[in-house]
Write an enzyme that holds these catalytic residues in place. Structure first.
Site, mmCIF file in Angstrom:
data_model
loop_
_atom_site.group_PDB
_atom_site.id
_atom_site.type_symbol
_atom_site.label_atom_id
_atom_site.label_comp_id
_atom_site.label_asym_id
_atom_site.label_seq_id
_atom_site.Cartn_x
_atom_site.Cartn_y
_atom_site.Cartn_z
ATOM 1 N N HIS A 64 90.050 -27.044 -68.912
ATOM 2 C CA HIS A 64 90.036 -28.429 -68.462
ATOM 3 C C HIS A 64 91.375 -29.095 -68.774
ATOM 4 O O HIS A 64 92.203 -28.568 -69.519
ATOM 5 C CB HIS A 64 88.888 -29.183 -69.126
ATOM 6 C CG HIS A 64 87.546 -28.805 -68.574
ATOM 7 N ND1 HIS A 64 86.394 -29.490 -68.876
ATOM 8 C CD2 HIS A 64 87.174 -27.821 -67.712
ATOM 9 C CE1 HIS A 64 85.363 -28.941 -68.246
ATOM 10 N NE2 HIS A 64 85.819 -27.922 -67.543
ATOM 11 N N GLU A 105 92.327 -31.685 -70.511
ATOM 12 C CA GLU A 105 92.660 -32.056 -71.878
ATOM 13 C C GLU A 105 93.183 -30.851 -72.672
ATOM 14 O O GLU A 105 94.159 -30.965 -73.422
ATOM 15 C CB GLU A 105 91.432 -32.643 -72.591
ATOM 16 C CG GLU A 105 90.893 -33.914 -71.952
ATOM 17 C CD GLU A 105 89.830 -33.642 -70.892
ATOM 18 O OE1 GLU A 105 88.960 -34.501 -70.706
ATOM 19 O OE2 GLU A 105 89.888 -32.562 -70.247
ATOM 20 N N LEU A 119 87.677 -20.825 -36.441
ATOM 21 C CA LEU A 119 87.414 -21.766 -37.536
ATOM 22 C C LEU A 119 87.972 -21.305 -38.875
ATOM 23 O O LEU A 119 87.471 -21.680 -39.933
ATOM 24 C CB LEU A 119 85.906 -22.046 -37.673
ATOM 25 C CG LEU A 119 85.216 -22.628 -36.440
ATOM 26 C CD1 LEU A 119 83.741 -22.875 -36.737
ATOM 27 C CD2 LEU A 119 85.898 -23.906 -35.971
#
Length: 399
Positions: free
Chosen positions: A75, A77, A231
């Protein structure tokens, strides 16, 4: 006019205190803006997780920074703490985080505890995280450890950044991006149905970049029959990082793609999902499943209800962003279901004319202007002779 109160110390001067408060707020906004810009680097790589950035600061100087780079990875932090020259630098520093630090063990340990262990003195958060396993718990953990917290700095910008994540958490449905290219006079095809190409290569490259960061790209059977599309994201920019392979999705209310279509011919190489209504013969659907397509059966016969049912299923599959590539019939169904959150409108420098030439959204439409879906202009960008305008609904309206 009454005189301003006087004191013997400048510290007691209300004007001085107000000036210091304003300066502090400006500093907070400056560093939070940097954290939000960092968070944007994770777009297309972290979903269904939110994009998060973190900046570590002491005495107005950035010590370290980081962002959530990929789903399942460290993450923001922790990335910021790891970027420090030494762990001791974090002692007494301030962390600016664009989303409340987590407080639970998921794919990584809780970030709130990492900030506590690092010795941060203050944590400034743009917005609380509504995820049920967090939902204020990270802030409470920090406060319990004696760390000062400030919440709500540039909250609107943080919520706008993670609008798809917030919708998924709060409603269980993905964020829906409707994309279309149209002429100056608002046509998506000529009177005989020709549509290639309304825009130039630069605009079309941007569409492929959008395909490369969403979870799914959806069309209706009308588009499959008319264009036989692939696509897939085909990028001409060597510097652009292709983040993910989107699920190709076809809404099949009455009929199915041919086994000879490009979609079916590549079903074993690139994921293909067919949303199949009850009017489609089960034997035909089984043949496409055997050829590699994933089937999502829905019980709704009405196209609007079919859209709502499919979105709930996609939400359960942790889909965060769904892109609509057309055509007018599919957009009409999503419009009727009130499930268009964002529009990417590519305006080509051409005129088609003709009352029979189609507009981007079909169906019966609305009668009263007051019943229109309202959007705000998020950005506008020239692309050669063309331009792209991005419109967004407010989060509360899209829910």
């Amino acid at each position: 006019m009454a005189p301003l109160p006087t004191t013997e110390s400048a510290d007691g001067d209300p004007r001085q205190r107000l000036s210091e408060k304003n300066a502090s707020e400006k500093n907070d906004e400056h560093f939070m803006r940097e954290a939000i810009e960092l968070a944007k680097l994770g777009i297309g790589a972290v979903e269904p997780n939110p994009m998060v950035g973190c900046v570590l600061v002491r005495d107005g100087r950035v010590l370290g920074k980081g962002y959530h780079q990929k789903f399942g990875g460290l993450h923001a932090e922790v990335e910021a703490l790891r970027s420090l020259d030494s762990p001791e630098q974090a002692h007494g520093a301030t962390a600016y985080v664009s989303l409340e630090p987590c407080c639970h063990h998921g794919k990584t340990p809780p970030c709130s505890q990492a900030l506590i262990d690092a010795g941060l003195a203050r944590v400034v958060v743009a917005m609380a995280d509504p995820f049920p396993k967090v939902d204020g718990g990270g802030l409470r953990t920090l406060n319990s450890a004696g760390i000062e917290t400030t919440v709500g700095v540039l909250a609107d910008a943080a919520e706008d950044l993670n609008a798809p994540y917030l919708k998924q958490i709060r409603t269980g449905r993905p964020w829906v991006i409707a994309k279309w290219a149209m002429t100056i006079d608002g046509r998506i095809a000529t009177t005989v149905g020709q549509s290639q190409w309304i825009t130039g290569m630069q605009a079309r490259d941007e569409v492929h970049k959008l395909r490369s960061r969403v979870d799914g790209v959806a069309v209706g059977m009308g588009t499959v029959l008319a264009d036989d599309p692939m696509l897939t994201a085909r990028l001409h920019d060597p510097d652009f990082l292709h983040q993910r392979v989107a699920e190709r999705i076809v809404f099949c209310q009455h009929r199915l793609p041919s086994l000879n279509s490009k979609l079916m011919q590549t079903a074993n190489q690139t994921p293909l999902t067919l949303v199949v209504g009850p009017e489609v013969p089960s034997s035909q659907a089984a043949a496409l499943k055997a050829a590699g397509a994933n089937l999502v059966p829905v019980g709704s016969r009405d196209s609007t209800a079919m859209v709502s049912e499919a979105l709930q299923i996609f939400g359960q599959q942790q889909m965060t962003n769904l892109m609509l590539e057309g055509g007018a019939g599919l957009l009409a169904s999503f419009f009727s279901a009130d499930q268009i959150d964002e529009c990417h409108v590519y305006l080509g420098a051409k005129l088609f004319g003709g009352q029979a030439a189609k507009g981007p959204v079909g169906g019966v439409g609305i009668e009263q202007v007051t019943d229109a879906l309202s959007f705000r202009l998020a950005s506008i960008e020239p692309l050669g002779n063309d331009l792209r305008a991005v419109y967004r609904r407010d989060i509360c309206e899209s829910e």
